[in-house]
Design a protein around this motif. Structure first.
Motif: not given
Length: 211
Positions: A190, A192-193, A208-211
């Motif tokens: 999971l 962090d992006r 934020r982007l989902q991984p």
């Protein structure tokens, strides 16, 4: 052990919208300083991905030499494969991978040549033999054997001695970023992006982007 069984859970740090700088260049500089302090080998090594006239991608590792508000600067032979690709498609992608910190930085943007004065300044800051190597090598061109390349170097050394002249086809590129993503490895994949995108007015937004 099979390659498919190779895996590692990441747990060194986290990344949140609340602890990144509003300016991605400042955020990059913070992470780069942390990579230096961690004594990561060649923290300025980055992958440069280009697209050729045939639409096929190509990537290689080069060394970042400067970063500032204007962008990310590095130097090469303009007649090389990457130089020819850039002439056809002046957009590139950069990737830094600091595995010891479980971090990546991805950069996308347009690219342009730096000024001749900037290229001169960096060229003449290099060790003499590196200057001669840039003159001697017809980068990306086929060569029949190692000895031929060494003969080209010797010829350049004999011609220029301690006073090389920067070839017009050797110089810098500056990547003007349009998108910068910071990736921090996290447990359970999971990750962090946080991605920054530059708007038409030059201002940066982030999400934020989902991984």
């Amino acid at each position: 052990m099979s390659i498919a069984d190779l895996r590692k859970d990441y747990s060194r740090a986290s990344l949140s919208e609340n602890n990144v700088d509003a300016d991605p260049i400042v955020q990059f500089s913070t992470w780069f300083d942390e990579a230096l302090k961690a004594e990561i080998p060649e923290p300025n090594a980055m992958s440069v991905a280009t697209v050729g006239a045939d639409g096929r991608p190509s990537s290689r590792i080069v060394l970042l030499k400067q970063v500032d508000a204007g962008g990310f600067t590095w130097f090469t032979n303009y007649h090389s494969r990457k130089g020819r690709d850039i002439e056809e498609h002046p957009h590139v992608a950069l990737l830094f991978h600091w595995v010891e910190l479980e971090r990546q930085v991805r950069i996308e943007g347009r690219i342009e040549q730096v000024t001749a004065a900037e290229s001169d300044a960096y060229f003449f800051s290099r060790p003499l033999r590196s200057q001669l190597g840039a003159i001697a090598s017809e980068q990306s061109s086929p060569v029949d054997k190692r000895e031929t390349l060494e003969m080209q170097f010797t010829a350049a050394e004999q011609k220029y001695g301690a006073h090389p002249v920067r070839p017009a086809h050797w110089g810098g590129y500056r990547v003007i970023p349009e998108k910068i993503e910071f990736w921090q490895g996290r447990p359970s994949r999971l990750h962090d992006r946080i991605v920054y995108t530059r708007g038409a007015d030059g201002a940066w937004s982030r999400q934020r982007l989902q991984p």
